[in-house]
Design an enzyme around this catalytic site. Structure first.
Site, mmCIF file in Angstrom:
data_model
loop_
_atom_site.group_PDB
_atom_site.id
_atom_site.type_symbol
_atom_site.label_atom_id
_atom_site.label_comp_id
_atom_site.label_asym_id
_atom_site.label_seq_id
_atom_site.Cartn_x
_atom_site.Cartn_y
_atom_site.Cartn_z
ATOM 1 N N TYR A 175 -7.805 5.098 -3.152
ATOM 2 C CA TYR A 175 -8.662 5.903 -2.276
ATOM 3 C C TYR A 175 -7.884 7.063 -1.670
ATOM 4 C CZ TYR A 175 -6.588 3.328 1.711
ATOM 5 O OH TYR A 175 -5.732 2.785 2.639
ATOM 6 N N THR A 220 -2.187 -2.566 -3.702
ATOM 7 C CA THR A 220 -2.198 -3.647 -4.676
ATOM 8 C C THR A 220 -3.183 -4.733 -4.254
ATOM 9 O OG1 THR A 220 -0.519 -5.037 -3.619
ATOM 10 C CG2 THR A 220 0.268 -3.266 -5.068
ATOM 11 N N ASP A 266 -6.551 8.709 1.559
ATOM 12 C CA ASP A 266 -6.207 8.330 2.927
ATOM 13 C C ASP A 266 -5.692 9.554 3.673
ATOM 14 O OD1 ASP A 266 -5.724 6.830 5.199
ATOM 15 O OD2 ASP A 266 -3.747 6.188 4.533
ATOM 16 N N GLU A 306 0.869 -1.191 0.000
ATOM 17 C CA GLU A 306 0.000 0.000 0.000
ATOM 18 C C GLU A 306 0.898 1.231 0.000
ATOM 19 O OE1 GLU A 306 -2.672 -0.309 3.388
ATOM 20 O OE2 GLU A 306 -2.228 -2.462 3.432
ATOM 21 N N HIS A 338 3.287 0.640 3.009
ATOM 22 C CA HIS A 338 3.054 -0.488 3.910
ATOM 23 C C HIS A 338 3.150 -1.796 3.146
ATOM 24 C CE1 HIS A 338 1.542 2.759 6.292
ATOM 25 N NE2 HIS A 338 0.489 2.925 5.531
ATOM 26 N N GLU A 350 -3.939 7.014 -2.124
ATOM 27 C CA GLU A 350 -3.280 5.755 -1.777
ATOM 28 C C GLU A 350 -3.691 4.666 -2.765
ATOM 29 O OE1 GLU A 350 -2.772 2.615 1.963
ATOM 30 O OE2 GLU A 350 -2.971 4.768 2.303
#
Length: 246
Positions: A95, A105, A97, A7, A160, A102
């Site tokens: 989306y 995958t 964030d 992410e 992340h 963001e």
């Protein structure tokens, strides 16, 4: 089969806009994505205060500096509108964030697929930014997107790595085994940056972009007192997820 994903929160700068405008700018950019997508997201499956160690936290901490940038007159939107979630045809999630576009995958079973989907995310974000600038025309300044982890003004945002793991493995054992790897791999895989934050020397080169911001080994908090490992628990009975914030 192991499943994992990446992410990425992208830094965003819009000429003529301030930090308090970026929540809306990020939301509109996501909505401008010209490719096919589906919505809304299934929010009922999310439980951000559920710690994998077996308890709920009362609340998630907010960075007081971030709170100062929230526009006081801005109307609070429903979560579906605020996040502007898009589920893309490749299974990824796009989306807003908290002021950053963001790209998450889809779940991947190989490193080749993971890198391929991560690179696809760069193209998705670029397409959304171009569509947003074409839609606003001369009324808006240029939009700049950065794949980094810090804005050099004391704010940090994450990339992340997400891993699906069995609950048969004690989380303390996972943490003990992974933390040394996450920390030492910066030596050979760190993107690096110039400058120490928030008020350190601008001429120092660091191997890690986020080292200045980590204060915890593990936690469910992501916006303040940031951890190396986010301990999120899914609603399925046999699987947990955790993310390494690098």
């Amino acid at each position: 089969m192991p499943l994992f994903g990446i992410e990425t929160e992208y830094g965003i700068f819009v000429e003529g806009k301030g930090a308090s405008d970026l929540m809306e700018e990020s939301r509109v950019l996501v909505r401008a994505y010209p490719g096919k997508s589906a919505s809304p997201w299934y929010y009922q499956g999310e439980d951000p205060r559920n710690d994998v160690r077996g308890f709920h936290v009362d609340r998630l901490a907010q960075d007081p500096d971030d709170a100062l940038l929230d526009a006081p007159a801005r109307k609070q939107l429903p979560v579906q509108e605020e996040r502007a979630d898009r589920v893309l045809t490749n299974g990824a999630r796009l989306y807003n964030d908290h002021g950053h576009p963001e790209y998450a995958t889809p779940e991947c079973g190989s490193l080749h697929d993971l890198v391929t989907h991560d690179k696809a995310g760069e193209r998705v974000i670029l397409a959304a930014a171009k569509a947003r600038m074409e839609d606003t025309g001369a009324r808006a300044g240029r939009i700049r997107i950065f794949k980094n982890n810090t804005d050099f003004h004391g704010s940090s945002y994450g990339t992340h790595e997400s891993y699906l793991t069995s609950r048969d493995i004690a989380f303390a054992d996972l943490l003990a085994g992974l933390l040394p790897f996450f920390v030492t791999r910066i030596i050979y895989a760190g993107a690096g940056k110039l400058g120490v934050e928030p008020n350190g020397s601008p001429s120092v080169y660091q191997l890690s972009q986020r080292a200045d911001f980590f204060t915890e080994e593990a936690s469910v908090d992501t916006l303040y007192r940031r951890p190396l490992v986010i301990q999120g628990m899914s609603r399925t009975p046999t699987q947990d997820g955790f993310a390494a914030c690098m």
